[in-house]
Every structure is written in structure tokens, then in C-alpha cells.
Motif scaffolding. Structure first.
Motif, mmCIF file in Angstrom:
data_model
loop_
_atom_site.group_PDB
_atom_site.id
_atom_site.type_symbol
_atom_site.label_atom_id
_atom_site.label_comp_id
_atom_site.label_asym_id
_atom_site.label_seq_id
_atom_site.Cartn_x
_atom_site.Cartn_y
_atom_site.Cartn_z
ATOM 1 N N THR A 597 56.578 0.022 69.517
ATOM 2 C CA THR A 597 56.036 0.242 68.171
ATOM 3 C C THR A 597 55.017 -0.834 67.865
ATOM 4 O O THR A 597 55.235 -2.012 68.166
ATOM 5 C CB THR A 597 57.147 0.209 67.106
ATOM 6 N N TYR A 616 52.512 2.738 64.617
ATOM 7 C CA TYR A 616 52.214 3.615 65.744
ATOM 8 C C TYR A 616 53.380 3.621 66.725
ATOM 9 O O TYR A 616 53.942 2.564 67.046
ATOM 10 C CB TYR A 616 50.962 3.138 66.485
ATOM 11 N N ASP A 617 53.699 4.800 67.217
ATOM 12 C CA ASP A 617 54.696 4.948 68.284
ATOM 13 C C ASP A 617 53.952 4.858 69.622
ATOM 14 O O ASP A 617 53.065 5.662 69.914
ATOM 15 C CB ASP A 617 55.410 6.293 68.145
ATOM 16 N N PRO A 620 54.623 7.261 74.018
ATOM 17 C CA PRO A 620 53.854 8.224 74.829
ATOM 18 C C PRO A 620 52.993 7.568 75.907
ATOM 19 O O PRO A 620 52.587 8.255 76.857
ATOM 20 C CB PRO A 620 52.981 8.947 73.794
ATOM 21 N N GLU A 625 49.968 9.360 77.703
ATOM 22 C CA GLU A 625 49.516 10.063 76.509
ATOM 23 C C GLU A 625 49.117 9.056 75.438
ATOM 24 O O GLU A 625 49.384 7.856 75.559
ATOM 25 C CB GLU A 625 50.616 10.996 76.002
ATOM 26 N N GLU A 626 48.484 9.554 74.372
ATOM 27 C CA GLU A 626 47.974 8.686 73.322
ATOM 28 C C GLU A 626 49.101 8.226 72.387
ATOM 29 O O GLU A 626 50.100 8.941 72.195
ATOM 30 C CB GLU A 626 46.912 9.421 72.498
ATOM 31 N N PRO A 627 48.950 7.012 71.785
ATOM 32 C CA PRO A 627 49.910 6.583 70.758
ATOM 33 C C PRO A 627 49.915 7.568 69.584
ATOM 34 O O PRO A 627 48.924 8.257 69.324
ATOM 35 C CB PRO A 627 49.377 5.207 70.331
ATOM 36 N N VAL A 628 51.028 7.615 68.875
ATOM 37 C CA VAL A 628 51.190 8.553 67.768
ATOM 38 C C VAL A 628 51.367 7.775 66.465
ATOM 39 O O VAL A 628 52.215 6.873 66.376
ATOM 40 C CB VAL A 628 52.413 9.468 68.002
ATOM 41 N N LEU A 629 50.539 8.089 65.460
ATOM 42 C CA LEU A 629 50.688 7.485 64.132
ATOM 43 C C LEU A 629 51.916 8.096 63.464
ATOM 44 O O LEU A 629 52.013 9.319 63.309
ATOM 45 C CB LEU A 629 49.442 7.755 63.297
ATOM 46 N N THR A 630 52.862 7.228 63.056
ATOM 47 C CA THR A 630 54.124 7.734 62.512
ATOM 48 C C THR A 630 54.312 7.446 61.021
ATOM 49 O O THR A 630 55.043 8.164 60.352
ATOM 50 C CB THR A 630 55.314 7.140 63.277
#
Length: 679
Positions: A597, A616-617, A620, A625-630
């Protein structure tokens, strides 16, 4: 007596006066039979030694001069003193590499041998017999006598080393072989009595290495034996010095890596010490006998996974503990009952939003800070030193008992017992619970900068020497003194950081930028990159296998790196907005303990001076894969000075339970709860 020459055909030069000369360079040896003067049995002269040996390397094409004394009888000395004419004749059997001259004084004579090391002379050992003959007349009808000197000239290949690094181990109860290092001197003869060694231990510890030397067939063998001690890997540098029979002196160095282990599983340390109820426990264990275990089980902890990262280190993940308290860490298969490391399990925090202002100078920003989870104290830098904040009565308050005026840097030890602070060139050790002074030590540097604890409990600091060079300064915490300093290999202003579990230490430099891994055992600097990876605004996961570099040269992204510091993903340094609107700009970032995180602090760069945190997670990234905004956490408007935000960065760091984000910058400390972000 003047030069005759080095041709086999003899020439004679009349001696008319005494020649004075300074200290002569000659080897010791027995004389040979010289001639007699005046028909009696007294030796008129003789070489002080019968043989001269000279060794050189094949690549050495420089000329050299070797001198040998000639002893003169009292009678001949008197004859010379009374003006008697003496003629000298010199011959040699091999004139390819030497040029010989002679001189006589009232006390002694000498023969000078100039060796012209011509190109193309093959490697080998050459023997040249030099004959000195003295006469009373130029035709040598009246002979005083003659004497011979055997000149042995060796031209050798450079010795061959078995290696530059010797690794060996000693396991308790097993049949162990010593480490071995050898030097093949090839054609050069080196007596065993002329071989010595020096051991440089890389840390200030007791001697643990012994060496036995033997010589056979021009090969020296050093048998290395490690003493039984505490488990782990130790390092040393050995310098072997030698002098050949022909007077060639040289030395070679090699590294020694020695590991000692037992068959009895034992845990020495467990870090980090502080954990929280209802959160998985991730702890790094160091100790002995781990290689003998097929399965890892711990009393009082439900182990989920184990990573054997090194022979003496285990990374353990265990299920959460339901109740707060102290947990002793013990291997189920171990008989260890004493000195068991303990973990402290606390209830997660529930802090309120708070802001502290320092009334500093905006032109001199300070952004360093850290959270001491064991003692529940926040330390932050401001313009004129450092401040401490403690949590009491459901709120954070400044701790006036801590004197941080003019402090340049600070840190607490991994076990929470000591607080170290740096002022100019001095390192002060305080009791972390009451700030009593325990010791003060001067590094004699011009100044000290960043400070970090190594895996062995010693301290490593970046600093500037009195000569203006940039160094790493090593402080031994057991003996409480500065053990050594080493100049950084590239760049300036080293910034040092160690991972939370103590397993990895890194430092970065600027100007001629470079990024290094520092090995606490060998004290070696391993350059990993010449990219501008600045640790001042970087964040490392607990085990160092993932890192975040907020400030990455002129890059427009925040760089996420793996264990090899290869970029595996990015986060935006600027987020574009609609037409005519300013982009939102990142001002700081940090990473969670597990590295999965990231929290980034953004400025909307508008009139209201709005700021917010994006979560951000990063999991991935493991699947490319791309980081994910959580999640987004908004902060109150006009909290920070817009002029400051346009010029400087903020320092972000998390509480140990990762429920609270601490933000230091613009001469403020902001307590920002992530589980209750009302502001």
C-alpha cells in the motif's frame, strides 16, 4: 677506483684517490677467498658475501642498482693511503642484464651492479659470476688478488592466487574443514619465515580467525580456522606480506567470510517488536540452527508462512493475536528457555486529527521525522532542532523533557531502549524512556548527517570529514566508540536507511549520484545503481523487498522498485485536471510495512489550497499490472502555506498499526487518522 666496464674483455683504471660513499645496500653472506698482498697469507680483499640474489617481476622494466661491500686488509688499505697505484679489473660471465663498477675507500670497497632490465629478457633465473681482480700495474704483472661474486638474477611471473575470497563454515558437532588460501610463487623462492599476515576485522569484535602457514614447492598455503562464537556470518580482510630470497617484497589481500552455526535451534532477535491485535504478525527472526528445521512452528503464534531468506534469518507471517500483551517467541522444536525475544502486542490506535505549528522559517524547511512504536513517541525535525511528542490523556502533546535544540538528526534503537541524537560531529546516546544521557562520543568528523542502526545493533552515519570528503562513520554500540570510517565510493552527502526488520541497509548520494547496499558484516559498499534514487524522500518495506522513491531526479512519476531496485511500477507525481486548471501535484509519499500500500499527499494548487491523500493498492504489481487507487482522504483547506508547497517536499510516515499518517512539513506536524479522517 673508477668504472671498468661490463664487457668480458678487461679494462683497467688507475686509482689515484679515495672515493667516499654513503650507506650501502647489501645482503648478508659469507666471504670468498681473495688474493694476497706482498706474498704473505693475509687476504688483501674479499667480497663481504659470496652470492647476491635479486628478484624482479616480469613487468618490471626499470633499472636498479645493487651494491656489495668489498672488505680490504689493513696492509692494502695502508698501501692505498700511501699513494700506491692500484688497478682494478672486472669481468662477468653474463653481460646481458648487468653493468658493473667498483670503488675503494680507505676503509672498505664496494661493487655496484646496475641491472638493465631490458625488454624481451625471458622469465627465468640467470647466474652471472663477477670477478674483481686488483693489480699494482696496468699489465697486471703484479697481482694483488681476485675474488668472485655470484650474482643470481631472477625474472619472475607474478604470483598466482587461489582466489580473492575465501568462504568456509563451522557447524557445531560436524566434521569441518578449514578455509584455504594459497599463493603460487612459481619460480620465486619465498622462505616461510618471510611470510606474515595481518587481519583486519570489519567490526570491533574479538579475534575469531587463526591462520597456519606452510610452504611447499614454492606455494604458500594458509589454512584458515574460525573460532566457535555466536551464530552468524563474520567477515575479515587478510593481508599477506612476503619477501623473496632475492629481496622482492610484496603483499596481497583477500576477503574471508566465515559462518558459524549450531544444530540447536535458538532465536536471538525478533523484529519489529511491536504488533497489534487483529492484524497479521510479520516478524523477522535471527538465530542459530534454522537449517536443521523441516517445519517452522512457534509457541504462542499460529505460523502461516516462513521465508528462509538467509541461513540465520527467518521471515515469519503469523495469524493475528486476539489480546494485547507480551508474546515470547520460541521455536517449538527448540530447548531454548532463556533470553527468549518478546513481542509487544497492542490494541490499534484511534487518534484524533491534530496540528502542531513550530513557528519556523519557511526558507529553511525541515522534513525529517519518525515514530517510535515501542515508546509511543513521535520525533520530528524543525528549523532549530528536533521535537518529541507523546500520547497521553487521549491526545498528542509536546514532550518538554526532550531537549532537541540544535540536534541535526535522531533515531531510536530497534529495541526501543536508546535514543541517539547527532549534533555537529558528536553522537549522544540517551535513555529512550526518560532522556537521561548515557554516553557522548565525538567522531572527529566535520559534521554528521543521517543515522541508522545496522542489523548487528551498531550505528552507521553519513558525514563530512574535516578534509571535506564524504564518509560513512561506524559506531560500535557495545564498546560505545567510533570504530572506523570509510569514504563513500561515489557522490556526496550519504543518506543512510535500514529496513524496519534490520535486514538491509542502503545509502544514497547526490551530485555524482549513486545508490548502494551496505553490508554490515563485511562493511562493503555494493553499488546498485547510478540513477538518482534519493533516500531522503524514499520509503522501504519492512523487509526491503519493495521500495518507493518519491523524489526520483526529474522524473514526473513516483517510482516503485523491487528487491533488485528495478522499477516495477509508478504512481503519478502530477494528476492532470480539466482545461485551464492546474494539475494536482504530489508533495510526499510513503509505503506500508508489507510494501503493498502507498499513500501519496497531493496539493490541488488552487486558491483554497486544498490537499488530500490518495491510497493505492500495489499488490497488482506482482502480476505486472498497474496499481489501483482505492481511497481518497480530503484534508481541511488552507492547512499549509501555498508558497511552501510550491517549493518543498513533505515527510510522510505511518504509525506502526498503519491507522495514522504523520505529515511533517511547512513547520507543522499533522496527525491524520486514516481510520477516522475527520478534519
Amino acid at each position: 677506483m673508477k668504472l671498468i666496464n661490463n664487457a668480458i674483455t678487461s679494462l683497467s683504471i688507475k686509482v689515484f684517490s679515495f672515493l667516499l660513499f654513503g650507506t650501502l645496500l647489501s645482503a648478508c653472506g659469507g666471504g670468498s677467498s681473495g688474493g694476497s698482498s706482498g706474498g704473505n697469507n693475509e687476504k688483501a680483499f674479499e667480497f663481504a658475501q659470496s652470492t647476491l640474489k635479486v628478484d624482479v617481476y616480469d613487468y618490471d622494466n626499470n633499472s636498479r642498482t645493487d651494491e656489495v661491500y668489498v672488505n680490504i686488509s689493513d696492509k692494502l688499505r695502508d698501501q692505498i693511503a700511501n699513494g700506491k697505484d692500484i688497478y682494478a679489473f672486472i669481468t662477468q660471465t653474463d653481460q646481458r642484464f648487468s653493468y658493473v663498477s667498483a670503488s675503494v675507500s680507505g676503509e672498505r670497497g664496494k661493487v655496484s651492479i646496475d641491472s638493465n632490465l631490458i625488454d624481451g629478457l625471458p622469465v627465468g633465473i640467470y647466474t652471472n659470476v663477477i670477478t674483481l681482480k686488483l693489480c699494482f700495474d696496468q699489465s697486471c704483472s703484479k697481482t694483488i688478488g681476485e675474488d668472485k661474486l655470484t650474482f643470481v638474477f631472477g625474472r619472475h611471473d607474478t604470483p598466482e592466487l587461489s582466489s580473492r575470497r575465501v568462504e568456509f563454515e563451522n557447524i557445531e558437532g560436524a566434521e569441518n574443514n578449514p578455509g584455504e588460501f594459497s599463493i603460487d610463487f612459481k619460480t620465486m623462492t619465498v622462505p616461510q619465515s618471510q611470510i606474515s599476515y595481518d587481519i583486519d576485522y570489519t567490526s570491533n569484535s574479538a579475534d575469531w580467525l587463526s591462520i597456519d602457514t606452510t610452504v611447499n614447492n614454492n606455494t604458500a598455503t594458509l589454512a584458515l580456522n574460525g573460532l566457535e562464537s555466536s551464530c552468524g556470518t563474520k567477515h575479515a580482510k587478510v593481508t599477506v606480506n612476503f619477501t623473496s630470497e632475492g629481496g622482492l617484497s610484496d603483499y596481497y589481500t583477500f576477503d574471508v567470510v566465515y559462518s558459524y552455526d549450531t544444530t540447536t535451534p535458538t532465536i536471538y532477535t525478533a523484529y519489529p517488536k511491536v504488533h497489534y491485535t487483529n492484524q497479521p504478525i510479520q516478524v523477522s527472526l535471527t538465530g542459530c540452527g534454522f537449517r536443521t528445521l523441516d517445519d517452522i512452528a512457534l509457541n504462542n503464534l499460529d505460523v502461516v508462512s516462513v521465508n528462509r531468506r538467509e541461513d540465520f534469518r527467518l521471515d515469519v507471517t503469523a495469524n493475528a493475536v486476539d489480546e494485547s500483551g507480551t508474546v515470547s517467541v520460541k521455536l517449538t522444536e527448540s530447548t531454548q528457555e532463556e533470553n527468549l525475544p518478546e513481542l509487544t502486542v497492542k490494541n490499534p490506535s484511534n487518534y484524533d486529527f491534530q496540528v502542531f505549528e513550530f513557528n519556523g522559517n519557511i526558507s529553511d524547511p525541515s522534513t525529517a521525522g519518525f515514530y517510535d512504536a515501542i515508546n509511543d513517541v513521535i520525533y520530528v525535525e524543525f528549523d532549530f532542532g528536533w521535537k518529541a511528542f507523546k500520547y497521553e490523556s487521549d491526545s498528542w502533546v509536546e514532550d518538554d523533557s526532550f531537549n532537541g535544540d540544535l540536534v541535526d538528526n535522531a533515531m531510536t534503537s530497534r529495541d526501543g531502549t536508546a535514543l541517539y541524537k547527532v549534533t555537529d560531529s558528536e553522537l549522544f546516546k540517551l535513555d529512550a524512556t526518560n532522556y537521561d544521557l548515557l554516553s557522548a562520543n565525538d567522531s572527529y568528523a566535520n559534521s554528521l548527517g543521517s543515522i541508522n542502526e545496522l542489523s548487528n545493533g551498531d550505528i552507521l552515519m553519513g558525514g563530512l570529514s574535516s578534509s571535506g570528503n564524504h564518509y560513512l562513520y561506524y559506531f560500535n554500540s557495545a564498546s560505545e566508540d567510533f570504530f572506523s570510517s570509510v569514504e563513500v565510493e561515489q557522490g556526496r552527502n550519504p543518506i543512510v536507511k535500514t529496513t524496519l526488520d534490520g535486514s538491509r541497509t542502503y545509502f544514497s548520494t547526490n551530485i555524482e549520484t549513486a545508490f548502494f547496499r551496505y553490508d554490515a558484516g563485511s562493511a562493503k559498499q555494493e553499488k546498485l545503481s547510478e540513477e538518482p534514487l534519493n533516500l531522503q524522500y524514499a520509503s522501504l518495506s519492512q523487509n526491503g523487498q519493495r521500495s518507493l522513491f518519491y523524489y526520483f531526479g526529474n522524473s514526473r512519476t513516483i517510482s516503485i522498485r523491487n528487491d533488485d531496485f528495478e522499477e516495477i511500477g509508478t504512481l503519478p507525481r502530477a494528476i492532470p485536471q480539466g482545461e485551464g486548471e492546474n494539475s494536482h501535484v504530489a508533495r510526499g509519499a510513503t509505503l506500508s510495512k508489507d510494501g503493498n500500500t502507498a499513500y501519496v499527499f497531493y496539493d490541488e494548487a488552487n486558491v483554497e489550497n486544498n490537499t488530500y491523500i490518495l491510497q493505492y493498492d500495489l499488490t497488482p504489481l506482482s502480476e505486472n499490472e498497474e496499481p489501483v487507487l482505492t481511497q481518497r482522504f480530503d484534508m481541511q483547506p488552507s492547512l499549509f502555506n501555498q508558497s511552501y508547497m510550491m517549493m518543498y517536499h513533505f515527510n510522510l510516515f505511518l504509525s506502526a498499526d498503519e491507522n495514522t499518517l504523520f505529515i511533517n512539513g511547512d513547520d507543522k506536524l499533522v496527525i491524520f487518522p486514516l481510520n477516522n479522517p475527520a478534519s
